[in-house]
Every structure is written in C-alpha cells, then in structure tokens.
Design a protein around this motif. Structure first.
Motif, short mmCIF file in Angstrom:
data_model
loop_
_atom_site.label_atom_id
_atom_site.label_comp_id
_atom_site.label_asym_id
_atom_site.label_seq_id
_atom_site.Cartn_x
_atom_site.Cartn_y
_atom_site.Cartn_z
N LEU A 158 41.85 40.59 36.97
CA LEU A 158 40.92 40.58 38.10
C LEU A 158 40.79 42.00 38.64
O LEU A 158 41.79 42.70 38.79
CB LEU A 158 41.41 39.64 39.20
CG LEU A 158 40.51 39.52 40.44
CD1 LEU A 158 40.53 38.09 40.97
CD2 LEU A 158 40.97 40.48 41.56
N LEU A 177 33.22 42.23 41.67
CA LEU A 177 34.35 41.37 41.32
C LEU A 177 34.25 41.05 39.84
O LEU A 177 33.25 40.49 39.38
CB LEU A 177 34.33 40.08 42.13
CG LEU A 177 35.41 39.05 41.79
CD1 LEU A 177 36.80 39.61 42.11
CD2 LEU A 177 35.18 37.74 42.53
N GLN A 178 35.28 41.44 39.07
CA GLN A 178 35.34 41.16 37.64
C GLN A 178 36.60 40.35 37.35
O GLN A 178 37.66 40.58 37.94
CB GLN A 178 35.39 42.45 36.82
CG GLN A 178 34.11 43.23 36.80
CD GLN A 178 34.16 44.43 35.86
OE1 GLN A 178 33.26 45.25 35.84
NE2 GLN A 178 35.19 44.52 35.06
N PHE A 179 36.49 39.41 36.39
CA PHE A 179 37.64 38.58 36.03
C PHE A 179 37.38 37.97 34.66
O PHE A 179 36.23 37.80 34.24
CB PHE A 179 37.85 37.47 37.07
CG PHE A 179 36.64 36.63 37.32
CD1 PHE A 179 36.39 35.49 36.57
CD2 PHE A 179 35.72 36.99 38.30
CE1 PHE A 179 35.26 34.72 36.79
CE2 PHE A 179 34.57 36.23 38.52
CZ PHE A 179 34.35 35.09 37.77
N THR A 206 34.02 38.39 30.12
CA THR A 206 34.26 38.83 31.50
C THR A 206 33.10 38.44 32.39
O THR A 206 31.94 38.76 32.10
CB THR A 206 34.46 40.35 31.56
OG1 THR A 206 35.63 40.71 30.82
CG2 THR A 206 34.61 40.81 33.00
#
Length: 297
Positions: free
Chosen positions: A123, A158-160, A180
């Motif tokens: 994250l 926001l990356q996850f 992703t």
C-alpha cells in the motif's frame, strides 16, 4: 520508452550497489527508528552589492519514521515520510513552497521457502499538506499574482495490490505488482468549472472527485553507506495504467544523501524526479542542498 529505460537503468545501478552490501541478521519482532532534520539555506546582499542577486532564506523540514515487524517467514515494513520546505525572496511578495510531500508506504511479505522471494501485498499513499499556487504577473501593475491549484488531499494518490517482492534486508527490496489499483482523489471544486475539460486536473473527469486506474507497479527501496559517514537513501516507484496510455509510465524517484558532521549536524542533498503526464507534460525536478540539524530516535 526512453523514460522507462532510464528509470530501470537508474534503479538497476542503485540496487546493484546495494546488493554488494553485506547482509545483516535481522531482529525478530518490532524495530522502530525515526529521524527529524531541519535544513537551512540563506543568501544576503546589501544595497551596494553590484554583482546582482536577491536576498533570500529557505528552510526544509524532513521527518521519516520506520516501524517494521519480522516473525520467522513473515515481514511487514512501514515507512512514514514528511518533506516540507519554503523559500522567501526579499523582492517577492509571497513565500513559495520548495517541497510538500506526505507519504506512507507499507508492504507485507510471506517468504517463499528459504529464499529472498516473498508473496507480497503493498500500500502506498501520498499527498501534500498545504495549498499550492500557480504564480503569474499582473500585466497592468506588474505585481505578482497567484491562484490556488492544489490543496491537502487534492491530489492524493492511493495504490495497493498483491505481487512478488525480492528482499535482502529492511534496507534493500524490490516489489513487483502486476495488478495494482490506483485511486487519484481531488477536490471537486477544481473539476466543476464551466470550462473544465475531462482529464485536465490530474486526469479526473468533470464534476468528479476521484479517478480509478488499474495497472502494474514496480517499487524499490535501497539505503546504503557510500563511504564512512555518508549514507544514501533511494526510493523509486514506477506505474503503468493498463486502462489508458500504458506506454506512459509514471516515475517517482527520490534520493536523500546524508553527510554526517556529528550526531546533530549534517549536510543533506535531496534530489527528486517525477514524471506524471496527467499532472505535467514533462519531468518535474527538485533539488535541495543545505546544512541540517538532526535528531534521531
């Protein structure tokens, strides 16, 4: 493609140096470490100075905090970063930001047998703290003008996603995440004007406050000693959006070199390069060098 090759070459060179570092046995359980640094730059000229120049003062606040967990074949690394800077020239009506970055990185991994490979879940969240402005000049009065362009959480990223991580130590790892999710958040006020065109503000459509992307990301972290009392820290993030222009790879690279004088004083060199075609059609480059007052905890 040239931008991607450049980024991969830079990443490979940095991490090749780190790979030569001797691996240290890691401590089980939680390990926590933080550092606060204040950098100063200043120039002054009196009215009789004939060589040209403008008196100015600049300062940067740097804060980083690591809290990592290790239990047998499970690892969880977390890093909080804050970088904020201002500069003020004597002839300028407004103070201007030189940096404004708030970022949190978290990555958990489950080791694949007895190897350096891990199944991972990561994250990344980043935004800025205060308002950002575009500056111009009033054609009639010649006075400097400014208009608000960014704000806290506008934009915010926001990356996850799941992936595979190659990890040698807490100071050296590379994570590959081919699925992703990325969300870009903005203040709807910036996308609601009558003349707004879809995508003009960080890729977000008119009247919207969020943009969703699905793509692939590569991230890495490397910290190592160049020579005694000189430490280099590197963070790199690459991202390609499958849903739109996948050939336009977003790049975010930051280098922080600390040259220690004593326990409380150091000189710091910070270099950052960003490419995001939804923000600016070109590279954004930032460099800061100054005397730092440090406190580690």
């Amino acid at each position: 493609m040239k931008k991607l090759l450049f980024a991969l070459a830079l990443c490979g060179g940095i991490f090749n140096l780190s790979a030569q570092e001797e691996e240290k046995e890691q401590k089980q359980g939680w390990t926590k470490e933080g550092n606060i640094a204040i950098l100063f730059n200043q120039s002054a000229f009196n009215e009789e100075w004939t060589g040209g120049g403008t008196s100015n003062i600049a300062g940067n606040l740097l804060f980083d905090y690591d809290f990592n967990y290790l239990k047998d074949d499970f690892t969880w690394d977390n890093k909080l970063l804050l970088d904020y800077g201002m500069t003020k020239q004597r002839s300028d009506e407004f103070a201007r930001k030189t940096s404004d970055r708030l970022e949190f990185n978290s990555i958990a991994g489950k080791q694949v047998q007895e190897s350096n490979w891990y199944y991972s879940l990561f994250l990344n969240f980043r935004t800025q703290i205060t308002k950002g402005y575009k500056f111009g000049e009033d054609p009639e009065s010649g006075q400097t003008t400014r208009s608000e362009y960014t704000n806290f959480l506008s934009p915010a990223y926001l990356q996850f996603g799941p992936g595979m991580m190659w990890k040698k130590s807490e100071n050296f790892y590379i994570n590959l995440a081919p699925a992703t999710g990325r969300m870009v958040f903005v203040d709807k006020d910036f996308t609601s004007g009558p003349d707004y065109v879809d995508g003009d503000y960080f890729g977000v459509d008119a009247g919207k406050a969020m943009r969703f992307e699905l793509g692939a990301s590569v991230s890495g972290y490397a910290q190592f000693d160049i020579i005694e009392n000189v430490t280099m820290e590197n963070l790199i993030n690459l991202y390609s959006n499958y849903l739109e222009d996948p050939q336009n790879v977003d790049i975010d690279y930051t280098m922080n070199m600390k040259m220690k004088i004593n326990d409380y004083l150091s000189t710091n060199l910070i270099f950052q390069a960003i490419y995001d075609d939804n923000a600016v059609k070109g590279f954004q480059i930032r460099e800061v060098f100054g005397l730092g007052f440090n406190y580690g905890f």
